[in-house]
Motif scaffolding. Structure first.
Motif, PDB file in Angstrom:
ATOM      1  N   GLN A 480       0.558  -1.101  -0.020  1.00 46.13           N
ATOM      2  CA  GLN A 480       0.007   0.064  -0.018  1.00 46.13           C
ATOM      3  C   GLN A 480       0.904   1.345   0.119  1.00 46.13           C
ATOM      4  O   GLN A 480       0.541   2.188  -0.611  1.00 46.13           O
ATOM      5  N   ALA A 481       1.776   1.238   0.924  1.00 49.00           N
ATOM      6  CA  ALA A 481       2.907   2.619   0.817  1.00 49.00           C
ATOM      7  C   ALA A 481       3.451   2.762  -0.636  1.00 49.00           C
ATOM      8  O   ALA A 481       3.433   3.897  -0.864  1.00 49.00           O
ATOM      9  N   PHE A 482       3.983   1.804  -1.259  1.00 50.22           N
ATOM     10  CA  PHE A 482       4.452   2.018  -2.418  1.00 50.22           C
ATOM     11  C   PHE A 482       3.256   2.580  -3.628  1.00 50.22           C
ATOM     12  O   PHE A 482       3.540   3.538  -4.317  1.00 50.22           O
ATOM     13  N   ALA A 483       2.265   1.697  -3.580  1.00 49.11           N
ATOM     14  CA  ALA A 483       1.098   2.135  -4.447  1.00 49.11           C
ATOM     15  C   ALA A 483       0.839   3.649  -4.070  1.00 49.11           C
ATOM     16  O   ALA A 483       0.321   4.435  -5.084  1.00 49.11           O
ATOM     17  N   ARG A 484       0.807   4.025  -2.998  1.00 47.67           N
ATOM     18  CA  ARG A 484       0.433   5.440  -2.589  1.00 47.67           C
ATOM     19  C   ARG A 484       1.242   6.428  -3.328  1.00 47.67           C
ATOM     20  O   ARG A 484       1.018   7.313  -3.846  1.00 47.67           O
ATOM     21  N   LYS A 485       2.481   6.195  -3.093  1.00 46.86           N
ATOM     22  CA  LYS A 485       3.609   7.090  -3.701  1.00 46.86           C
ATOM     23  C   LYS A 485       3.473   7.103  -5.363  1.00 46.86           C
ATOM     24  O   LYS A 485       3.411   8.100  -5.812  1.00 46.86           O
ATOM     25  N   ALA A 486       3.261   5.677  -5.995  1.00 42.37           N
ATOM     26  CA  ALA A 486       3.022   5.789  -7.301  1.00 42.37           C
ATOM     27  C   ALA A 486       1.729   6.475  -7.820  1.00 42.37           C
ATOM     28  O   ALA A 486       2.115   7.359  -8.969  1.00 42.37           O
ATOM     29  N   VAL A 487       0.871   6.520  -6.921  1.00 44.68           N
ATOM     30  CA  VAL A 487      -0.385   7.246  -7.651  1.00 44.68           C
ATOM     31  C   VAL A 487      -0.291   8.748  -7.282  1.00 44.68           C
ATOM     32  O   VAL A 487      -0.791   9.403  -8.240  1.00 44.68           O
ATOM     33  N   ARG A 488       0.288   8.960  -6.281  1.00 40.38           N
ATOM     34  CA  ARG A 488       0.510  10.560  -5.996  1.00 40.38           C
ATOM     35  C   ARG A 488       1.464  11.136  -7.080  1.00 40.38           C
ATOM     36  O   ARG A 488       1.360  12.551  -7.659  1.00 40.38           O
ATOM     37  N   HIS A 489       2.434  10.547  -7.508  1.00 37.36           N
ATOM     38  CA  HIS A 489       3.295  11.052  -8.289  1.00 37.36           C
ATOM     39  C   HIS A 489       2.723  10.805  -9.654  1.00 37.36           C
ATOM     40  O   HIS A 489       2.922  11.879 -10.551  1.00 37.36           O
ATOM     41  N   GLU A 490       1.972   9.973 -10.124  1.00 36.96           N
ATOM     42  CA  GLU A 490       1.487   9.792 -11.204  1.00 36.96           C
ATOM     43  C   GLU A 490       0.418  11.074 -11.774  1.00 36.96           C
ATOM     44  O   GLU A 490       0.289  11.565 -12.647  1.00 36.96           O
ATOM     45  N   ARG A 491      -0.213  11.378 -10.451  1.00 36.48           N
ATOM     46  CA  ARG A 491      -1.177  12.789 -10.644  1.00 36.48           C
ATOM     47  C   ARG A 491      -0.464  13.807 -10.997  1.00 36.48           C
ATOM     48  O   ARG A 491      -0.743  14.750 -11.787  1.00 36.48           O
ATOM     49  N   ARG A 492       0.777  13.893 -10.515  1.00 37.28           N
ATOM     50  CA  ARG A 492       1.868  15.382 -11.000  1.00 37.28           C
ATOM     51  C   ARG A 492       2.179  15.125 -12.327  1.00 37.28           C
ATOM     52  O   ARG A 492       2.102  16.117 -12.956  1.00 37.28           O
ATOM     53  N   LEU A 493       2.571  14.095 -12.914  1.00 33.89           N
ATOM     54  CA  LEU A 493       3.047  13.934 -14.262  1.00 33.89           C
ATOM     55  C   LEU A 493       1.891  14.081 -15.229  1.00 33.89           C
ATOM     56  O   LEU A 493       2.163  14.622 -16.035  1.00 33.89           O
ATOM     57  N   GLU A 494       0.589  13.419 -14.850  1.00 33.11           N
ATOM     58  CA  GLU A 494      -0.439  13.536 -15.861  1.00 33.11           C
ATOM     59  C   GLU A 494      -0.974  15.065 -15.718  1.00 33.11           C
ATOM     60  O   GLU A 494      -1.571  15.403 -16.754  1.00 33.11           O
ATOM     61  N   LEU A 495      -1.054  15.451 -14.608  1.00 33.00           N
ATOM     62  CA  LEU A 495      -2.108  16.700 -14.635  1.00 33.00           C
ATOM     63  C   LEU A 495      -0.998  18.183 -14.037  1.00 33.00           C
ATOM     64  O   LEU A 495      -1.756  18.825 -13.714  1.00 33.00           O
ATOM     65  N   GLY A 496      -0.029  17.805 -14.397  1.00 30.59           N
ATOM     66  CA  GLY A 496       1.010  19.196 -13.943  1.00 30.59           C
ATOM     67  C   GLY A 496       0.608  20.342 -14.878  1.00 30.59           C
ATOM     68  O   GLY A 496       0.159  20.447 -15.948  1.00 30.59           O
ATOM     69  N   MET A 497       0.670  21.397 -14.159  1.00 30.57           N
ATOM     70  CA  MET A 497       0.215  22.813 -14.857  1.00 30.57           C
ATOM     71  C   MET A 497      -1.189  22.858 -15.147  1.00 30.57           C
ATOM     72  O   MET A 497      -1.488  23.424 -16.165  1.00 30.57           O
ATOM     73  N   GLU A 498      -1.900  22.134 -14.533  1.00 32.05           N
ATOM     74  CA  GLU A 498      -3.519  22.076 -14.758  1.00 32.05           C
ATOM     75  C   GLU A 498      -4.331  22.600 -13.548  1.00 32.05           C
ATOM     76  O   GLU A 498      -5.489  22.275 -13.379  1.00 32.05           O
ATOM     77  N   GLY A 499      -3.586  23.074 -12.324  1.00 35.86           N
ATOM     78  CA  GLY A 499      -4.255  23.715 -11.355  1.00 35.86           C
ATOM     79  C   GLY A 499      -4.698  22.797 -10.489  1.00 35.86           C
ATOM     80  O   GLY A 499      -5.421  23.319  -9.377  1.00 35.86           O
TER      81      GLY A 499
END
Length: 563
Positions: A480-499
């Motif tokens: 779960q801890a690894f998955a949490r980091k992965a999901v949070r990082h993916e949000r930044r990569l996909e949604l960066g500069m979108e507010g």
């Protein structure tokens, strides 16, 4: 405030008493109550409520750029972006960027004012519908309540302890309400009503559907860390809703991809060959200056920290979740165009160059970004060497381009309040927190596989990739801890500069740690950023209530703790 209202109503009574004719017919250009007390009148008011989604209205209080519906400047107080331009341009936003927040800052008031304009217009529709009999207006009521839910959600997550203005308050001009705490229950009620009463499809783009309301309700539960409720709603949208990812990531930011299968709910911006009032006026500053087409004004520059986040492992193609900031992606900060520079040769996520403009790489199909000559800021400013890309037109996308006399841009690029990739990643976040790692893995990999299989930015000759792009899906989530980091990082990569970034950090409760680390890391590239920025404090996880709003309330509104 009440005294002013009483004075205006008294003045109206005195004037109308002077002429029987005046009381019998409305003034020229005005509509009587009877004229709007029907379905057409409801639609007119409803369009007025939609028009405030972009934050722009007449007589806006505070700073007008702060009202922008795309929330671009909230990336400036997170770790995704710098204000851009010179430090002295829009000095009030500079103060926000360096965490020198005051209750009188016009950016704090500008957003507050624009949100309440939207709430009031939605309430006007709801109150009017309540006076109309023998007509089924449940669909229009659901649209209005969806909009009110959206505006109140913005108010809640930005300011924390906020007043709630009901349609009854609006009808009775009882606007001076206290702010004892959160208004989550009222937001949820509006979106639940919208979900239950909106159609599954709409004939006109830009109007919400029942699926959009369900996704938004899931987002509201997610922001409260109500994981099970969020998961149930978002899983159903993902598995049974009408949405899918565009094959091309960049299509979300082009006219050809607007209102596509990935669009869940978006602000509908429109440009023309001049300065359309329906363009993105709030984002007018956020174009290269001078850049490739002589635009203004050089604001909204991505951070080195964001760029570093796109680094990947050469072997696995996965993000460097814990180590991406141990070294910097090569940049040309502090050197001129004529100085030698070699772009980064290490492995990178291909979404980087559709999110950020960087030297030596094609910029939105305008050709190779030559360096500092496209940057307005000087090397003594804290803005850095990068340009925004998602909010800037791709070359040839003339349908979205609206240019004015001094280079200002009223862009027609729609702003996604929610797009399907966001839904997938919200669902993945809720899945992680409910320990459904299989669903989280599936949904994250849908986003990563789109990025892997899309068309990559090409070199100047057009015969190879512009950089060393390496990306692969995850094979598993170990725990779960690894998955949490992965999901949070993916949000930044996909949604960066979108507010979205600041509100993600608020939800995760790690804003103080992440932003203070960002200040330290960013100072490796922009040395004086660390000397100008103050520490980010716990109180900064919500904006202060504007001082002028407290003053006008006569002390009914109370300030947030720490301010």
């Amino acid at each position: 405030m009440k005294k002013k209202l009483i004075y205006l109503f008294s003045l109206f009574a005195v004037i109308s008493a002077c002429s029987d004719d005046f009381t019998e017919q409305p003034a020229v250009g005005a509509l009587s109550d009877a004229a709007v007390q029907n379905e057409d009148g409801v639609e007119l008011l409803l369009i007025g409520a939609y028009s405030t989604l972009d934050g722009i209205r007449n007589n806006l209080a505070g700073n007008g750029f702060a009202a922008s519906g795309d929330n671009w400047w909230f990336d400036v107080i997170a770790d995704d972006a710098h204000k851009g331009s010179t430090d002295g341009d829009q000095a009030d936003l500079f103060e926000m960027e360096i965490y020198n927040w005051t209750t009188g800052n016009p950016y704090v008031l500008g957003k507050w004012s624009s949100i309440f304009a939207g709430i009031n217009r939605a309430n006007a529709v709801i109150a009017l519908i309540g006076t109309i009999e023998d007509t089924d207006l449940s669909g229009k009521l659901a649209e209005a309540r969806f909009l009110r839910g959206h505006f109140n959600f913005e108010l809640q997550r930005i300011y924390g302890n906020v007043p709630y203005i009901s349609e009854e308050n609006y009808a009775n001009t009882e606007f001076n309400q206290p702010n004892p705490g959160p208004i989550w229950d009222e937001i949820e009620a509006d979106l639940q009503f919208a979900m239950d009463n909106l159609p599954a499809t709409q004939a006109q783009s830009g109007r919400p559907t029942s699926w959009a309301a369900q996704a938004y309700l899931g987002k509201v539960h997610l922001q409260q860390s109500e994981w099970a409720e969020a998961f149930a709603l978002l899983e159903d949208v993902i598995n049974n809703g009408p949405y899918s990812l565009n094959p091309e990531f960049v299509a979300n930011f082009e006219s050809a991809g607007e209102n596509s299968s990935e669009a869940v709910f978006a602000i509908q911006f429109t440009a023309d060959d001049g300065q359309s009032f329906n363009g993105n006026i709030g984002g007018v500053l956020n174009f290269p200056n001078p850049g490739p087409f002589g635009s203004c004004c050089g604001f909204y520059q991505p951070s080195q920290d964001l760029v570093n986040a796109f680094q990947t492992d050469e072997t696995t193609g996965l993000p460097l979740l814990d180590t991406f900031n141990q070294s910097d992606v090569a940049n040309d900060y502090g050197i001129e165009d004529e100085d030698a520079f070699t772009p980064h040769t290490g492995p990178l996520d291909p979404r980087l160059d559709y999110t950020v403009g960087r030297r030596g790489i094609d910029y939105n199909r305008y050709g190779t970004f030559p360096g500092h000559s496209w940057i307005r800021a000087t090397f003594s400013d804290i803005s850095g060497p990068y340009l925004p890309a998602k909010n800037v037109y791709q070359s040839g996308d003339t349908d979205n381009q609206g240019t004015g006399a001094w280079g200002q841009q009223h862009s027609g690029i729609n702003y996604h309040i929610i797009r399907f990739a966001d839904v997938l990643l919200m669902g993945a976040e809720a899945a992680v927190e409910t320990n459904d790692l299989a669903s989280a893995l599936t949904w994250v990999n849908m986003v990563r596989n789109r990025a892997k299989n899309m068309t990559y930015v090409q070199n100047e000759a057009g015969d190879a990739d512009a950089a060393n792009y390496v990306i692969e899906p995850y094979t598993s989530f170990a725990d779960q801890a690894f998955a949490r980091k992965a999901v949070r990082h993916e949000r930044r990569l996909e949604l960066g500069m979108e507010g979205h970034r600041l509100f993600d950090l608020y939800r995760w409760g790690n804003g103080v740690e992440v932003i203070n680390e960002y200040i330290s890391n960013e100072s490796r590239t922009i040395a004086n950023f660390g000397t100008k920025a103050n520490a980010f404090e716990a109180k900064n996880e919500v904006l202060p209530i504007p001082l002028s709003a407290i003053d006008l309330s006569g002390g009914i509104l109370q300030q947030n703790p720490g301010y």
